[in-house]
Design a protein around this motif. Structure first.
Motif, short mmCIF file in Angstrom:
data_model
loop_
_atom_site.label_atom_id
_atom_site.label_comp_id
_atom_site.label_asym_id
_atom_site.label_seq_id
_atom_site.Cartn_x
_atom_site.Cartn_y
_atom_site.Cartn_z
N PRO A 30 22.02 94.43 -15.32
CA PRO A 30 21.47 95.61 -14.65
C PRO A 30 20.24 95.26 -13.82
CG PRO A 30 20.72 95.56 -16.92
CD PRO A 30 21.62 94.35 -16.74
N GLY A 31 19.85 96.19 -12.95
CA GLY A 31 18.65 95.99 -12.14
C GLY A 31 17.42 95.81 -13.03
N GLU A 47 17.44 93.98 -8.72
CA GLU A 47 16.33 94.84 -9.12
C GLU A 47 16.16 95.94 -8.08
OE1 GLU A 47 13.65 91.36 -8.84
OE2 GLU A 47 12.32 92.74 -7.81
N GLN A 96 20.49 97.57 -5.60
CA GLN A 96 20.10 98.88 -6.14
C GLN A 96 19.11 99.53 -5.17
OE1 GLN A 96 17.38 99.50 -9.56
NE2 GLN A 96 19.07 100.58 -10.53
N ARG A 117 23.16 105.55 -10.76
CA ARG A 117 22.55 105.38 -12.08
C ARG A 117 21.84 106.67 -12.47
NH1 ARG A 117 19.01 100.51 -14.99
NH2 ARG A 117 20.49 100.60 -16.71
N SER A 174 22.16 105.29 -18.13
CA SER A 174 21.08 104.51 -18.74
C SER A 174 20.53 105.19 -19.99
CB SER A 174 19.97 104.30 -17.72
OG SER A 174 18.90 103.62 -18.31
N VAL A 205 24.70 101.06 -21.49
CA VAL A 205 23.58 100.12 -21.57
C VAL A 205 22.62 100.57 -22.66
CG1 VAL A 205 22.24 101.37 -19.81
CG2 VAL A 205 21.73 98.96 -20.20
N GLY A 206 21.87 99.63 -23.18
CA GLY A 206 20.79 99.99 -24.09
C GLY A 206 20.73 99.14 -25.33
N SER A 207 19.87 98.13 -25.31
CA SER A 207 19.56 97.31 -26.49
C SER A 207 20.76 96.55 -27.02
CB SER A 207 18.94 98.17 -27.61
OG SER A 207 17.77 98.81 -27.15
N VAL A 208 21.67 96.15 -26.14
CA VAL A 208 22.78 95.31 -26.59
C VAL A 208 22.19 93.96 -27.02
CG1 VAL A 208 24.89 94.08 -25.91
CG2 VAL A 208 24.48 96.43 -25.10
N VAL A 229 13.91 99.10 -24.58
CA VAL A 229 13.30 98.49 -23.39
C VAL A 229 11.83 98.85 -23.22
CG1 VAL A 229 14.28 100.30 -21.88
CG2 VAL A 229 13.51 98.18 -20.88
N LEU A 281 8.62 96.39 -22.97
CA LEU A 281 7.72 96.31 -21.83
C LEU A 281 6.28 96.57 -22.27
CD1 LEU A 281 9.87 97.95 -19.00
CD2 LEU A 281 9.46 95.53 -19.44
N SER A 303 26.13 96.95 -19.48
CA SER A 303 25.00 96.19 -18.96
C SER A 303 24.25 95.54 -20.11
CB SER A 303 24.03 97.12 -18.23
OG SER A 303 24.40 97.26 -16.88
N GLY A 344 20.72 93.73 -20.43
CA GLY A 344 19.51 93.48 -19.67
C GLY A 344 18.66 92.39 -20.28
N ARG A 345 17.79 92.79 -21.19
CA ARG A 345 16.82 91.83 -21.73
C ARG A 345 17.49 90.64 -22.42
NH1 ARG A 345 14.25 95.53 -25.53
NH2 ARG A 345 16.25 96.55 -25.18
N TRP A 400 7.74 89.04 -17.51
CA TRP A 400 6.67 88.79 -16.55
C TRP A 400 6.41 87.31 -16.35
CZ3 TRP A 400 7.70 93.26 -15.35
CH2 TRP A 400 7.76 94.29 -16.28
C1 LIG Z 1 11.60 93.87 -16.84
C2 LIG Z 1 12.47 95.05 -16.62
C3 LIG Z 1 12.57 95.60 -15.35
C4 LIG Z 1 13.43 96.68 -15.12
N1 LIG Z 1 13.58 97.14 -13.83
C5 LIG Z 1 14.56 98.04 -13.56
C6 LIG Z 1 14.93 98.34 -12.22
O1 LIG Z 1 14.41 97.75 -11.27
N2 LIG Z 1 15.89 99.27 -12.02
C7 LIG Z 1 16.53 99.91 -13.06
O2 LIG Z 1 17.39 100.76 -12.84
N3 LIG Z 1 16.21 99.61 -14.34
C8 LIG Z 1 15.28 98.68 -14.61
N4 LIG Z 1 15.05 98.29 -15.91
C9 LIG Z 1 15.90 98.85 -16.99
C10 LIG Z 1 17.13 97.93 -17.22
O3 LIG Z 1 18.01 97.97 -16.12
C11 LIG Z 1 17.92 98.32 -18.48
O4 LIG Z 1 18.42 99.62 -18.32
C12 LIG Z 1 17.05 98.28 -19.71
O5 LIG Z 1 16.38 97.03 -19.81
C13 LIG Z 1 17.88 98.51 -20.96
O6 LIG Z 1 18.81 97.48 -21.12
P1 LIG Z 1 18.56 96.37 -22.29
O7 LIG Z 1 18.23 97.15 -23.50
O8 LIG Z 1 19.84 95.62 -22.35
O9 LIG Z 1 17.40 95.54 -21.83
C14 LIG Z 1 14.17 97.24 -16.18
C15 LIG Z 1 14.06 96.68 -17.44
C16 LIG Z 1 13.24 95.58 -17.67
C17 LIG Z 1 13.20 94.98 -19.04
#
Ligand SMILES: Cc1cc2nc3c(=O)[nH]c(=O)nc-3n(C[C@H](O)[C@H](O)[C@H](O)COP(=O)(O)O)c2cc1C
Length: 387
Positions: free
Chosen positions: A37-38, A71, A114, A236, A274, A305-308, A314, A318, A347, A349-350, A379
């Motif tokens: 994901p972005g 992103e 995105q 989204r 999301s 999506v979410g904490s897979v 998230v 952060l 998705s 993400g992390r 970061w």
């Molecule tokens: C560092 C970081 C930057 C993110 N930037 C965006 C973004 O630019 N656009 C967006 O839609 N979501 C953004 N997100 C949310 C992620 O796309 C994703 O929905 C979120 O991390 C949950 O997925 P995860 O639990 O697998 O990490 C960001 C998340 C992180 C950790």
């Protein structure tokens, strides 16, 4: 018996093979169901991605992701953002984005840009570093009770809509497979959907979600009309906002149904739904998450999506909170929901920031080899550039 090895039924809980099936959406053939994901990394120079970002995307594709969503990329409008480390799609950044898309294709994946506008979100420092910047949004409200910038006029909304269309056309021209309209997390398009930030009394506001979705649907329809038949458009959405985890754009399932139906008619091919945890039930009486509910209302593809692979959400990450990989247990739950038809794509993400080969290692049943995501990763990434 380790939970990473076998479930009580004898099935490997970390068996993701059902998610390795291909999927076709319009002209786009995806090799499996895993999406990156972005995720904003702040590695852009005046809106243009650098070599490091291109390699970062490519590594995730080589590690198994079938689709990379960039992103959030500001559209080319003076009110979209003023921060030059945020990505932007405009004539001067097109070639840098083209290189990213080509890199992802070469590695065997697909890529969307995105498209994003920050709306009334106040990142601070805006006034000092760019005195001409004016934040435009539905009502000049960043959060109930907090003002920032001012309400956009209808003419300004038309010019913002045109900027989204130009962004989509640029994406198509550089070879991207599609775009995602970022209408989640409390940014401009989402500010229309949320009653807390949309106080308009013209055709872009109102008590029903159908009223508040008018601008998003107009943007989606304009993008759909301007782009070719194979070009894919994802939208989204989220209930939660970065500024408010309990915010809700819809209170009841039937309102979600109206939102999804309206955006589907406007041309959405994918809904990227999301949530902070994919397993959290959205409404009483069912264990379905928001993605599962969205899927129940549409024939469009849905991304969950979410904490897979993680046990911390998230926003906690952060904010610096460390989590642990959860290994097999939640993967079994993810696959169960996928097989039930709750979503078409997922998705990650992390977990993919933490380990570019997360999907490959899960595919090979090597969860113990996964490099765990750490709160500092977004970061100060361990990613290195290798050309
Ligand atoms: C560092 C970081 C930057 C993110 N930037 C965006 C973004 O630019 N656009 C967006 O839609 N979501 C953004 N997100 C949310 C992620 O796309 C994703 O929905 C979120 O991390 C949950 O997925 P995860 O639990 O697998 O990490 C960001 C998340 C992180 C950790």
């Amino acid at each position: 018996m380790s939970q990473l090895e076998e479930s009580p039924t004898g099935t490997a809980e970390y068996d993701i093979s059902p998610l390795l099936e291909p999927l076709k959406i319009r002209g786009l053939q995806l090799r499996n169901r895993f999406v990156m994901p972005g995720m904003q990394r702040y590695w852009c120079a005046d809106g243009a991605p650098d070599l490091r970002l291109r390699e970062y995307y490519r590594r995730r594709v080589r590690g198994g992701a079938s689709l990379v969503i960039s992103e959030s990329c500001a559209v080319d409008h003076p009110s979209a953002t003023k921060n030059p480390t945020f990505a932007r799609i405009s004539p001067d950044t097109r070639d840098a984005w083209r290189a990213c898309v080509e890199g992802v294709h070469e590695a065997g994946g697909a890529m969307f840009l995105q498209l994003w506008h920050q709306g009334a979100v106040n990142y601070g420092g805006d006034a000092e570093s760019n005195p001409d910047f004016v934040a435009l949004s539905p009502s000049g409200v960043s959060h109930p009770g907090e003002s920032f910038g001012r309400a956009a006029t209808e003419a300004e909304l038309d010019s913002i809509k045109a900027a989204f269309v130009r962004g989509a056309l640029d994406a198509e021209e550089i070879g991207a497979d599609g775009v995602e309209l970022h209408s989640a997390h409390g940014f401009l398009l989402d500010q229309f959907l949320w009653p807390g930030t949309n106080l308009r009394t013209d055709r872009y506001g109102g008590p029903s979600i159908a009223d508040r979705a008018t601008f998003v649907a107009e943007v989606a329809a304009a993008v759909r009309a301007a782009t070719g038949p194979d070009f894919v458009m994802s939208v989204r959405i989220s209930q939660w906002k970065e500024s408010d985890y309990d915010a809700r754009i819809v209170e009841q399932p039937d309102e979600l149904g109206q939102l999804i139906a309206g955006l589907r008619s406007a041309g959405a091919d994918i809904f990227h739904v999301s949530t902070r945890r994919f397993w959290t039930p959205e409404w009483d009486g069912s264990d379905r998450g928001l993605a599962g509910w969205a899927k129940s209302f549409t024939d469009a593809a849905v991304i969950a999506v979410g904490s897979v692979g993680l046990d911390v959400d998230v926003m906690a990450s952060l904010n610096g909170e460390e989590g642990q990989p959860t290994g097999g247990t939640r993967i079994g739950e993810l696959v169960r929901r996928f097989r039930r038809g709750d979503f078409d794509l997922v998705s990650v993400g992390r977990s993919q920031i933490g380990d570019p080969e997360w999907i490959a290692k899960m595919t090979d049943h090597r969860p113990a080899d996964i490099r765990a995501f750490r709160a500092g990763d977004p970061w100060l990434s361990h990613d290195v550039v290798s050309t």
